[in-house]
Motif scaffolding. Sequence first.
Motif, PDB file in Angstrom:
ATOM      1  N   ALA A 195      -2.499  -5.186  -3.123  1.00  0.00           N
ATOM      2  CA  ALA A 195      -2.225  -5.353  -1.693  1.00  0.00           C
ATOM      3  C   ALA A 195      -2.244  -6.825  -1.296  1.00  0.00           C
ATOM      4  CB  ALA A 195      -3.248  -4.569  -0.869  1.00  0.00           C
ATOM      5  N   GLY A 196      -3.258  -7.551  -1.761  1.00  0.00           N
ATOM      6  CA  GLY A 196      -3.362  -8.967  -1.428  1.00  0.00           C
ATOM      7  C   GLY A 196      -2.250  -9.797  -2.025  1.00  0.00           C
ATOM      8  N   GLU A 197      -1.931  -9.523  -3.282  1.00  0.00           N
ATOM      9  CA  GLU A 197      -0.897 -10.290  -3.968  1.00  0.00           C
ATOM     10  C   GLU A 197       0.487 -10.032  -3.377  1.00  0.00           C
ATOM     11  OE1 GLU A 197      -1.168 -12.619  -6.551  1.00  0.00           O
ATOM     12  OE2 GLU A 197      -3.249 -12.494  -5.896  1.00  0.00           O
ATOM     13  N   LEU A 198       0.815  -8.773  -3.125  1.00  0.00           N
ATOM     14  CA  LEU A 198       2.153  -8.456  -2.621  1.00  0.00           C
ATOM     15  C   LEU A 198       2.365  -8.958  -1.198  1.00  0.00           C
ATOM     16  CD1 LEU A 198       2.977  -4.885  -3.991  1.00  0.00           C
ATOM     17  CD2 LEU A 198       3.871  -7.085  -4.744  1.00  0.00           C
ATOM     18  N   SER A 199       1.329  -8.962  -0.398  1.00  0.00           N
ATOM     19  CA  SER A 199       1.456  -9.459   0.976  1.00  0.00           C
ATOM     20  C   SER A 199       1.933 -10.904   0.987  1.00  0.00           C
ATOM     21  CB  SER A 199       0.111  -9.341   1.703  1.00  0.00           C
ATOM     22  OG  SER A 199       0.207  -9.892   3.001  1.00  0.00           O
ATOM     23  N   SER A 200       1.328 -11.725   0.148  1.00  0.00           N
ATOM     24  CA  SER A 200       1.724 -13.127   0.035  1.00  0.00           C
ATOM     25  C   SER A 200       3.089 -13.260  -0.620  1.00  0.00           C
ATOM     26  CB  SER A 200       0.675 -13.891  -0.771  1.00  0.00           C
ATOM     27  OG  SER A 200       1.119 -15.179  -1.105  1.00  0.00           O
ATOM     28  N   HIS A 201       3.325 -12.457  -1.628  1.00  0.00           N
ATOM     29  CA  HIS A 201       4.570 -12.506  -2.399  1.00  0.00           C
ATOM     30  C   HIS A 201       5.792 -12.235  -1.520  1.00  0.00           C
ATOM     31  CE1 HIS A 201       7.132 -11.829  -5.980  1.00  0.00           C
ATOM     32  NE2 HIS A 201       7.641 -10.820  -5.295  1.00  0.00           N
ATOM     33  N   LEU A 202       5.716 -11.187  -0.711  1.00  0.00           N
ATOM     34  CA  LEU A 202       6.852 -10.820   0.128  1.00  0.00           C
ATOM     35  C   LEU A 202       7.197 -11.930   1.117  1.00  0.00           C
ATOM     36  CD1 LEU A 202       6.186  -7.048   0.992  1.00  0.00           C
ATOM     37  CD2 LEU A 202       7.262  -8.036  -1.022  1.00  0.00           C
ATOM     38  N   LYS A 203       6.170 -12.554   1.674  1.00  0.00           N
ATOM     39  CA  LYS A 203       6.407 -13.621   2.657  1.00  0.00           C
ATOM     40  C   LYS A 203       7.078 -14.825   2.012  1.00  0.00           C
ATOM     41  CE  LYS A 203       4.971 -11.333   6.083  1.00  0.00           C
ATOM     42  NZ  LYS A 203       6.032 -10.732   6.945  1.00  0.00           N
ATOM     43  N   LYS A 204       6.685 -15.146   0.787  1.00  0.00           N
ATOM     44  CA  LYS A 204       7.315 -16.278   0.090  1.00  0.00           C
ATOM     45  C   LYS A 204       8.793 -16.004  -0.154  1.00  0.00           C
ATOM     46  CE  LYS A 204       3.826 -16.514  -2.908  1.00  0.00           C
ATOM     47  NZ  LYS A 204       2.974 -16.866  -4.060  1.00  0.00           N
ATOM     48  N   GLU A 205       9.106 -14.770  -0.471  1.00  0.00           N
ATOM     49  CA  GLU A 205      10.514 -14.424  -0.672  1.00  0.00           C
ATOM     50  C   GLU A 205      11.275 -14.482   0.645  1.00  0.00           C
ATOM     51  OE1 GLU A 205      10.481 -11.596  -4.649  1.00  0.00           O
ATOM     52  OE2 GLU A 205      10.596 -10.629  -2.681  1.00  0.00           O
ATOM     53  N   GLU A 206      10.687 -13.905   1.681  1.00  0.00           N
ATOM     54  CA  GLU A 206      11.384 -13.792   2.965  1.00  0.00           C
ATOM     55  C   GLU A 206      11.531 -15.129   3.687  1.00  0.00           C
ATOM     56  OE1 GLU A 206       9.417 -10.813   5.309  1.00  0.00           O
ATOM     57  OE2 GLU A 206       9.660  -9.266   3.767  1.00  0.00           O
ATOM     58  N   LEU A 207      10.562 -16.023   3.501  1.00  0.00           N
ATOM     59  CA  LEU A 207      10.567 -17.278   4.251  1.00  0.00           C
ATOM     60  C   LEU A 207      11.123 -18.461   3.456  1.00  0.00           C
ATOM     61  CD1 LEU A 207       7.068 -17.004   5.987  1.00  0.00           C
ATOM     62  CD2 LEU A 207       9.312 -16.463   6.959  1.00  0.00           C
ATOM     63  N   ILE A 208      11.123 -18.357   2.125  1.00  0.00           N
ATOM     64  CA  ILE A 208      11.537 -19.519   1.315  1.00  0.00           C
ATOM     65  C   ILE A 208      12.745 -19.212   0.438  1.00  0.00           C
ATOM     66  CG2 ILE A 208      10.785 -21.175  -0.451  1.00  0.00           C
ATOM     67  CD1 ILE A 208       7.889 -20.706   0.573  1.00  0.00           C
ATOM     68  N   LEU A 209      12.580 -18.311  -0.530  1.00  0.00           N
ATOM     69  CA  LEU A 209      13.638 -18.109  -1.523  1.00  0.00           C
ATOM     70  C   LEU A 209      14.871 -17.414  -0.960  1.00  0.00           C
ATOM     71  CD1 LEU A 209      14.659 -18.366  -4.403  1.00  0.00           C
ATOM     72  CD2 LEU A 209      13.433 -16.241  -4.966  1.00  0.00           C
ATOM     73  N   PHE A 210      14.688 -16.300  -0.280  1.00  0.00           N
ATOM     74  CA  PHE A 210      15.847 -15.536   0.199  1.00  0.00           C
ATOM     75  C   PHE A 210      16.700 -16.315   1.206  1.00  0.00           C
ATOM     76  CE2 PHE A 210      14.237 -10.935  -0.851  1.00  0.00           C
ATOM     77  CZ  PHE A 210      14.138 -11.310  -2.183  1.00  0.00           C
TER      78      PHE A 210
ATOM     79  N   ILE B  17      14.769  -6.540   1.374  1.00  0.00           N
ATOM     80  CA  ILE B  17      13.816  -6.669   2.482  1.00  0.00           C
ATOM     81  C   ILE B  17      13.729  -5.369   3.279  1.00  0.00           C
ATOM     82  CG2 ILE B  17      13.387  -7.798   4.707  1.00  0.00           C
ATOM     83  CD1 ILE B  17      14.560 -10.363   3.455  1.00  0.00           C
ATOM     84  N   ASN B  18      14.894  -4.842   3.666  1.00  0.00           N
ATOM     85  CA  ASN B  18      14.913  -3.670   4.545  1.00  0.00           C
ATOM     86  C   ASN B  18      14.410  -2.399   3.878  1.00  0.00           C
ATOM     87  OD1 ASN B  18      15.985  -5.114   6.719  1.00  0.00           O
ATOM     88  ND2 ASN B  18      18.080  -4.816   6.023  1.00  0.00           N
ATOM     89  N   VAL B  19      14.639  -2.287   2.573  1.00  0.00           N
ATOM     90  CA  VAL B  19      14.218  -1.068   1.863  1.00  0.00           C
ATOM     91  C   VAL B  19      12.867  -1.257   1.173  1.00  0.00           C
ATOM     92  CG1 VAL B  19      14.796   0.551   0.010  1.00  0.00           C
ATOM     93  CG2 VAL B  19      16.584  -0.276   1.562  1.00  0.00           C
ATOM     94  N   HIS B  20      12.793  -2.222   0.272  1.00  0.00           N
ATOM     95  CA  HIS B  20      11.595  -2.330  -0.573  1.00  0.00           C
ATOM     96  C   HIS B  20      10.447  -3.096   0.083  1.00  0.00           C
ATOM     97  CE1 HIS B  20      13.656  -0.315  -3.788  1.00  0.00           C
ATOM     98  NE2 HIS B  20      14.677  -1.139  -3.658  1.00  0.00           N
ATOM     99  N   HIS B  21      10.731  -4.205   0.747  1.00  0.00           N
ATOM    100  CA  HIS B  21       9.655  -4.910   1.439  1.00  0.00           C
ATOM    101  C   HIS B  21       9.072  -4.041   2.553  1.00  0.00           C
ATOM    102  CE1 HIS B  21      10.654  -9.325   0.166  1.00  0.00           C
ATOM    103  NE2 HIS B  21      10.759  -8.471  -0.830  1.00  0.00           N
ATOM    104  N   THR B  22       9.948  -3.366   3.278  1.00  0.00           N
ATOM    105  CA  THR B  22       9.476  -2.480   4.346  1.00  0.00           C
ATOM    106  C   THR B  22       8.620  -1.356   3.782  1.00  0.00           C
ATOM    107  OG1 THR B  22      11.391  -2.957   5.736  1.00  0.00           O
ATOM    108  CG2 THR B  22      10.202  -0.921   6.196  1.00  0.00           C
TER     109      THR B  22
END
Length: 241
Positions: free
Chosen positions: A125-140, A82-87
């Motif tokens: 851009a559209g796909e990754l925006s949604s993708h990161l949130k799913k990881e940050e809010l659900i899976l991680f 999250i801190n390195v790649h998502h940012t």
Amino acid sequence: MENLESRTVAELVTENIKTAHVFKKYGIDFCCGGGISIEKACKKANVDLEILKQDLLNTKNEITRATNYNSWKLDFLTDHIINVHHTYVEENIPLLLQYANRVAEVHGHHYTELLEIKELVHHIAGELSSHLKKEELILFPFIKKMVAAKENGSELPEAHFGTTANPIKMMEEEHEDAGEALRKIASLSNGFTPPESACNTYRAFYAKLDEFEQDLHQHIHLENNILFPKCLELEKELRNQ
């Protein structure tokens, strides 16, 4: 590195992240497509196996605590991602979109591939925006709960998505989609190589695309080849307690 040709690309990069630079050099996918053997990867990329092996053997296996991702605790690894790649993605997507729009507007009439590249950048851009949130809010967060459950000796927490295999399958499919879009961009841009007459914005755009692809490869490798398999193992261990 014994029986090097039978080892998978992903295994080598997991053991020594520096080998990723060798695979990148020869155009061999080490993230989404890293599950195949070195021998098969060479055939697929039309690379001389012996030359690749020599380059891999010349790679110093200097694994430090800072880069030995395979030894990190899963909750720490999720924070790192999250801190390195998502940012990185969140900070650079707006810049890529600006470059894509501007360069296509100014040069798209002559270099028509820029129009397709612009569409692909918008798709990513559209796909990754949604993708990161799913990881940050659900899976991680669930992975962190599993790590805590193991440390505390408590039961596996309930999840509305069933098993982690379900969101992981979705994440891997989305990784493949983003990776394929970047492969198309790399092909259309001749390996992110601008024409000799390109202006500075054009050159900056391609340089940023190249950098973005390298970060995404590292990002996907950490998830597909380290985080996700270990997550599934941990979940299985907790279920069998």
